[in-house]
Design a protein around this motif. Structure first.
Motif, mmCIF file in Angstrom:
data_model
loop_
_atom_site.group_PDB
_atom_site.id
_atom_site.type_symbol
_atom_site.label_atom_id
_atom_site.label_comp_id
_atom_site.label_asym_id
_atom_site.label_seq_id
_atom_site.Cartn_x
_atom_site.Cartn_y
_atom_site.Cartn_z
ATOM 1 N N LYS A 1 0.832 -1.208 0.000
ATOM 2 C CA LYS A 1 0.000 0.000 0.000
ATOM 3 C C LYS A 1 0.868 1.259 0.000
ATOM 4 N N LEU A 2 1.949 1.234 0.774
ATOM 5 C CA LEU A 2 2.855 2.383 0.816
ATOM 6 C C LEU A 2 3.476 2.605 -0.558
ATOM 7 N N LEU A 3 3.943 1.529 -1.175
ATOM 8 C CA LEU A 3 4.571 1.635 -2.491
ATOM 9 C C LEU A 3 3.616 2.237 -3.515
ATOM 10 N N VAL A 4 2.384 1.809 -3.505
ATOM 11 C CA VAL A 4 1.386 2.319 -4.447
ATOM 12 C C VAL A 4 1.073 3.788 -4.178
ATOM 13 N N SER A 5 1.122 4.188 -2.906
ATOM 14 C CA SER A 5 0.746 5.555 -2.539
ATOM 15 C C SER A 5 1.841 6.578 -2.865
ATOM 16 N N VAL A 6 3.084 6.135 -3.058
ATOM 17 C CA VAL A 6 4.191 7.068 -3.314
ATOM 18 C C VAL A 6 4.134 7.535 -4.770
ATOM 19 N N ARG A 7 3.924 8.831 -4.973
ATOM 20 C CA ARG A 7 3.805 9.398 -6.323
ATOM 21 C C ARG A 7 5.162 9.942 -6.773
ATOM 22 N N LEU A 8 6.088 9.048 -6.980
ATOM 23 C CA LEU A 8 7.422 9.426 -7.435
ATOM 24 C C LEU A 8 7.865 8.522 -8.576
ATOM 25 N N SER A 9 9.034 8.804 -9.126
ATOM 26 C CA SER A 9 9.609 7.958 -10.163
ATOM 27 C C SER A 9 9.975 6.605 -9.539
ATOM 28 N N PRO A 10 10.230 5.583 -10.350
ATOM 29 C CA PRO A 10 10.655 4.281 -9.801
ATOM 30 C C PRO A 10 11.846 4.400 -8.851
ATOM 31 N N LYS A 11 12.824 5.243 -9.204
ATOM 32 C CA LYS A 11 13.991 5.424 -8.325
ATOM 33 C C LYS A 11 13.582 6.102 -7.022
ATOM 34 N N GLY A 12 12.657 7.074 -7.115
ATOM 35 C CA GLY A 12 12.170 7.748 -5.917
ATOM 36 C C GLY A 12 11.436 6.791 -4.999
ATOM 37 N N LYS A 13 10.584 5.932 -5.581
ATOM 38 C CA LYS A 13 9.881 4.916 -4.785
ATOM 39 C C LYS A 13 10.870 3.969 -4.107
ATOM 40 N N TYR A 14 11.880 3.571 -4.867
ATOM 41 C CA TYR A 14 12.896 2.652 -4.334
ATOM 42 C C TYR A 14 13.609 3.275 -3.135
ATOM 43 N N ASN A 15 13.937 4.569 -3.226
ATOM 44 C CA ASN A 15 14.614 5.258 -2.123
ATOM 45 C C ASN A 15 13.721 5.361 -0.895
ATOM 46 N N VAL A 16 12.429 5.669 -1.119
ATOM 47 C CA VAL A 16 11.485 5.770 0.010
ATOM 48 C C VAL A 16 11.362 4.424 0.718
ATOM 49 N N MET A 17 11.226 3.349 -0.055
ATOM 50 C CA MET A 17 11.069 2.028 0.541
ATOM 51 C C MET A 17 12.343 1.574 1.258
ATOM 52 N N ASN A 18 13.491 1.990 0.754
ATOM 53 C CA ASN A 18 14.744 1.669 1.440
ATOM 54 C C ASN A 18 14.808 2.350 2.797
ATOM 55 N N CYS A 19 14.358 3.605 2.854
ATOM 56 C CA CYS A 19 14.316 4.329 4.137
ATOM 57 C C CYS A 19 13.362 3.639 5.117
ATOM 58 N N PHE A 20 12.192 3.244 4.609
ATOM 59 C CA PHE A 20 11.216 2.578 5.464
ATOM 60 C C PHE A 20 11.733 1.212 5.914
ATOM 61 N N HIS A 21 12.472 0.536 5.027
ATOM 62 C CA HIS A 21 13.062 -0.759 5.382
ATOM 63 C C HIS A 21 14.044 -0.592 6.535
ATOM 64 N N ALA A 22 14.870 0.468 6.476
ATOM 65 C CA ALA A 22 15.833 0.726 7.557
ATOM 66 C C ALA A 22 15.105 1.018 8.869
ATOM 67 N N PHE A 23 13.999 1.756 8.769
ATOM 68 C CA PHE A 23 13.186 2.065 9.957
ATOM 69 C C PHE A 23 12.625 0.792 10.583
ATOM 70 N N MET A 24 12.063 -0.090 9.750
ATOM 71 C CA MET A 24 11.474 -1.326 10.253
ATOM 72 C C MET A 24 12.545 -2.282 10.785
ATOM 73 N N ASP A 25 13.707 -2.263 10.157
ATOM 74 C CA ASP A 25 14.808 -3.101 10.634
ATOM 75 C C ASP A 25 15.238 -2.675 12.028
ATOM 76 N N TYR A 26 15.289 -1.361 12.255
ATOM 77 C CA TYR A 26 15.641 -0.861 13.588
ATOM 78 C C TYR A 26 14.576 -1.262 14.607
ATOM 79 N N ALA A 27 13.304 -1.159 14.200
ATOM 80 C CA ALA A 27 12.212 -1.546 15.105
ATOM 81 C C ALA A 27 12.299 -3.027 15.464
#
Length: 248
Positions: A1-27
């Motif tokens: 759902k997050l990936l679909v909601s991000v209105r960016l280029s493929p590279k922009g989406k990839y960067n956002v998801m990488n940030c969220f992945h780091a956040f979830m990994d820390y959690a």
């Protein structure tokens, strides 16, 4: 759902998801969530490797020679040593080893501030190119701690910025009727020249650039269109010669 909601280029989406992945990994590591949720694979982002733009050495040097002489050394350093502009701006005199004629790349610029680490958090030992050695003596005599100083800069330490380098580069491109960005005109062009003009192998280029993975330099090995056409026509000539030989 997050990936679909991000209105960016493929590279922009990839960067956002990488940030969220780091956040979830820390959690997960801090035991705030019981397990890591599944994330999209890299192939799910539709990333397309952009075609590298580069210039032959003759055209690249015309741009550099169109830059005012007082600013030319930092551009020549970038051409010969295949590093990032931010690393050149952050280079200190103490980062040069005169006994071994080697630069230690250990700093960079991040968010317009000097940081004591590179983008990859790895130090790189880069030998000084012989064509740049004549500039080193004079640069080391200049006042201040920085290896390159911008005589036109307003800031106290006279440090070059990415903006000032881009302004100088664009002006030189306009004067020489070229249209290529700073990074492509220097690092990408010099790397591509080693493979497509000077005949070095990919492993040779990896050694020069000090890349950890060969995949990072493989994209510079795309043979230029003119050479590809030459090989195609050569193949046709060989086939024609073989046909005549068989008939004879």
């Amino acid at each position: 759902k997050l990936l679909v909601s991000v209105r960016l280029s493929p590279k922009g989406k990839y960067n956002v998801m990488n940030c969220f992945h780091a956040f979830m990994d820390y959690a997960w590591r801090s035991k705030r969530i019981p397990e890591m949720p599944p994330f999209p694979k890299k192939s799910d982002f539709g990333l397309v490797e952009p075609t590298i733009r580069w210039l032959p050495e003759e055209r690249q040097m015309k741009i550099i020679n169109a830059i005012p002489e007082i600013h030319r050394p930092i551009f020549l350093w970038l051409k010969y040593h295949l590093r990032r502009p931010a690393e050149a701006c952050a280079l200190h005199k103490e980062d040069y080893d005169p006994f071994n004629s080697v630069f230690v790349i250990r700093r960079s610029i991040s968010a317009r501030k000097l940081v004591d680490s590179t983008k990859t958090n790895i130090e790189h030992l880069i030998p000084c190119h012989s064509a740049f050695e004549p500039y080193v003596i004079n640069l080391m005599k200049e006042p201040g701690r920085l290896f390159f100083t911008n005589p036109r800069a307003r800031r106290a330490n006279k440090r070059y910025t990415n903006e000032s380098l881009n302004r100088l580069w664009k002006a030189a491109c306009k004067a020489t009727k070229e249209d290529i960005d700073l990074y492509s005109g220097l690092k990408h062009s010099s790397c591509s020249q080693y493979v497509n003009e000077k005949g070095l192998s990919i492993s040779d280029l990896q050694t020069i650039t000090d890349h950890a993975r060969i995949e990072s330099v493989r994209r510079y090995a795309k043979v230029e269109v003119a050479r590809r056409k030459q090989l195609m026509e050569l193949g046709s000539l060989i086939q024609l010669h073989k046909a005549f030989t068989e008939e004879g």
